[in-house]
Design an enzyme around this catalytic site. Structure first.
Site, PDB file in Angstrom:
ATOM      1  N   GLU A  47       0.860  -1.198   0.000  1.00 35.64           N
ATOM      2  CA  GLU A  47       0.000   0.000   0.000  1.00 35.64           C
ATOM      3  C   GLU A  47       0.897   1.250   0.000  1.00 35.64           C
ATOM      4  O   GLU A  47       1.929   1.267   0.663  1.00 35.64           O
ATOM      5  CB  GLU A  47      -0.844  -0.023   1.286  1.00 35.64           C
ATOM      6  CG  GLU A  47      -1.725   1.198   1.500  1.00 35.64           C
ATOM      7  CD  GLU A  47      -2.393   1.204   2.897  1.00 35.64           C
ATOM      8  OE1 GLU A  47      -1.791   0.690   3.865  1.00 35.64           O
ATOM      9  OE2 GLU A  47      -3.522   1.717   2.993  1.00 35.64           O
ATOM     10  N   ASN A 107      -7.150   5.679  -2.289  1.00 32.67           N
ATOM     11  CA  ASN A 107      -6.034   4.817  -1.916  1.00 32.67           C
ATOM     12  C   ASN A 107      -6.154   3.590  -2.829  1.00 32.67           C
ATOM     13  O   ASN A 107      -7.082   2.790  -2.682  1.00 32.67           O
ATOM     14  CB  ASN A 107      -6.162   4.442  -0.422  1.00 32.67           C
ATOM     15  CG  ASN A 107      -4.927   3.759   0.096  1.00 32.67           C
ATOM     16  OD1 ASN A 107      -4.103   3.247  -0.662  1.00 32.67           O
ATOM     17  ND2 ASN A 107      -4.791   3.718   1.414  1.00 32.67           N
ATOM     18  N   GLU A 143      -6.623   8.856   7.197  1.00 30.91           N
ATOM     19  CA  GLU A 143      -7.108   8.357   5.896  1.00 30.91           C
ATOM     20  C   GLU A 143      -8.503   8.890   5.575  1.00 30.91           C
ATOM     21  O   GLU A 143      -8.814   9.157   4.423  1.00 30.91           O
ATOM     22  CB  GLU A 143      -7.124   6.827   5.881  1.00 30.91           C
ATOM     23  CG  GLU A 143      -5.757   6.221   5.720  1.00 30.91           C
ATOM     24  CD  GLU A 143      -5.826   4.769   5.303  1.00 30.91           C
ATOM     25  OE1 GLU A 143      -6.308   4.474   4.198  1.00 30.91           O
ATOM     26  OE2 GLU A 143      -5.388   3.927   6.101  1.00 30.91           O
ATOM     27  N   CYS A 169      -4.934  -3.118   2.901  1.00 29.25           N
ATOM     28  CA  CYS A 169      -4.695  -2.953   4.336  1.00 29.25           C
ATOM     29  C   CYS A 169      -5.915  -3.221   5.200  1.00 29.25           C
ATOM     30  O   CYS A 169      -6.278  -4.358   5.416  1.00 29.25           O
ATOM     31  CB  CYS A 169      -4.089  -1.583   4.628  1.00 29.25           C
ATOM     32  SG  CYS A 169      -3.382  -1.558   6.294  1.00 29.25           S
ATOM     33  N   ASN A 194       0.079  -0.871   5.594  1.00 29.18           N
ATOM     34  CA  ASN A 194       0.909  -0.011   6.447  1.00 29.18           C
ATOM     35  C   ASN A 194       0.233  -0.060   7.807  1.00 29.18           C
ATOM     36  O   ASN A 194      -0.754   0.659   8.044  1.00 29.18           O
ATOM     37  CB  ASN A 194       0.909   1.435   5.955  1.00 29.18           C
ATOM     38  CG  ASN A 194       1.727   1.656   4.699  1.00 29.18           C
ATOM     39  OD1 ASN A 194       2.785   2.266   4.734  1.00 29.18           O
ATOM     40  ND2 ASN A 194       1.229   1.177   3.581  1.00 29.18           N
TER      41      ASN A 194
HETATM   42  N1  CDV Z   1      -3.307   1.476   6.409  1.00 28.89           N
HETATM   43  C1  CDV Z   1      -4.248   0.909   7.185  1.00 28.89           C
HETATM   44  O1  CDV Z   1      -5.362   0.661   6.747  1.00 28.89           O
HETATM   45  N2  CDV Z   1      -3.909   0.635   8.475  1.00 28.89           N
HETATM   46  C2  CDV Z   1      -4.803   0.104   9.453  1.00 28.89           C
HETATM   47  C3  CDV Z   1      -4.408   0.550  10.828  1.00 28.89           C
HETATM   48  C4  CDV Z   1      -4.705   1.960  11.078  1.00 28.89           C
HETATM   49  C5  CDV Z   1      -5.106  -0.238  11.906  1.00 28.89           C
HETATM   50  C6  CDV Z   1      -4.893  -1.413   9.419  1.00 28.89           C
HETATM   51  O2  CDV Z   1      -6.014  -1.932   9.477  1.00 28.89           O
HETATM   52  O3  CDV Z   1      -3.871  -2.085   9.421  1.00 28.89           O
END
Ligand code: CDV
Length: 311
Positions: A47, A107, A143, A169, A194
């Site tokens: 990501e 994203n 985000e 993610c 991330n």
């Molecule tokens: N980049 C993300 O989506 N990170 C989230 C964090 C904030 C919990 C994740 O679900 O890994």
């Protein structure tokens, strides 16, 4: 068409705030070269692979964030990846922040085939975090301020010998993500993440339990939909006090981690993924047509929050 794909999960070490796209793409290209030398068919990047994870920064004027976004793909910075792909017949998937000609921010993750054609695009649906600055957090996760929720659903594509989909993610934590792709016969889900090693709100989460959640979500999604899942981290300290977990892995359709990163740096995690191994569970335990009972699933699409019975 061969049904065994040799896949490289290309984990990235941290991207620092001042790293240029050129410096970062050179690292990605180096990993693509290593993957090709190891006879891989497909490289999965993470990501926001081209930049630091900028949603930790706050700006009153969100336009200040626009330099972190890509207006075209490919563009001058990423063209070396596309050139290498077409010259060497290797596919890849890449996450980046997308700014559309209409001024919309997503994203995004793309899927590029062995002729360097973009065959698929996914825009992150589940955006975690918050939209306003929050003092109570050890670090921000904005985000919800800088992206809008994806508008493309969870499509899959028939390419490179299989049925492939993507998510990003936080999407990996939601069973609906995998099931919508499972209902389209997905055989490979690619995702980047991330994920801070600690919860910015404190609480009881340890880095170990957060790694457990990371793998548990992907293993469950893989098994319950009889699909391969490739999860790719951006790992390590992107800034002091802002540490991202590693743990990139490849999960088989039985939900087993068959390959896993050992470092928090640029590292390839490689496995021969036989897409035909999806068939057994898809035709037995998870033969959806035979066993799903949609008449009882209404609340899943009709409500978001939980409504416990009255006390
Ligand atoms: N980049 C993300 O989506 N990170 C989230 C964090 C904030 C919990 C994740 O679900 O890994």
């Amino acid at each position: 068409m061969p049904r065994v794909l040799r896949i490289a999960a290309a984990q990235q070490g941290p991207n620092l705030e001042n790293d240029s796209r050129q410096v970062i793409v050179a690292r990605l290209l180096e990993m693509m070269k290593q993957a090709k030398a190891d006879n891989c068919d497909l490289v999965v990047f993470t990501e926001t692979a081209l930049t630091t994870f900028f949603p930790r920064f706050y700006a009153d004027d969100r336009a200040e964030m626009d330099p972190w976004f890509e207006r075209d793909m490919p563009n001058d910075a990423t063209r070396p990846l596309f050139d290498f792909a077409s010259e060497n017949k290797i596919g890849f998937s890449l996450g980046y922040a997308e700014l559309t000609p209409e001024g919309r921010h997503f994203n995004t993750q793309i899927l590029v085939d062995k002729d360097a054609k973009i065959v698929g695009k996914y825009r992150k649906v589940h955006l975690p975090g918050h939209a306003e600055y929050e003092d109570r957090r050890a670090f921000q996760h904005l985000e919800k301020r800088y992206f809008e929720p994806g508008d493309l659903g969870f499509p899959v594509w028939r390419t490179m010998g299989g049925v492939m989909g993507m998510c990003i993610c936080n999407d990996r934590r939601w069973p609906e993500t995998y099931r919508v792709m499972g209902l389209q016969g997905v055989e490979l889900v690619m995702l980047g993440y991330n994920t801070p090693s600690l919860n910015g709100l404190g609480g009881t989460d340890t880095p170990e339990i957060r790694m457990h959640h990371n793998h548990l979500s992907m293993q469950a999604g893989a098994y319950q939909n009889a699909t391969w899942v490739v999860g790719v981290a951006k790992a390590g300290e992107e800034a002091p006090g802002y540490h991202l977990m590693g743990g990139s892995c490849i999960v088989d359709p039985d939900g087993r981690i068959v390959a896993r990163a050992e470092t928090e740096d640029d590292e390839l995690v490689i496995h021969d993924c036989d897409l035909d191994t999806c068939k057994f569970l898809k035709q037995s335990t998870f033969d959806f047509a035979a066993h799903r009972r949609t008449e009882h699933y209404g609340p899943i699409v009709e409500q978001t929050g939980a409504t416990p019975p009255p006390e």
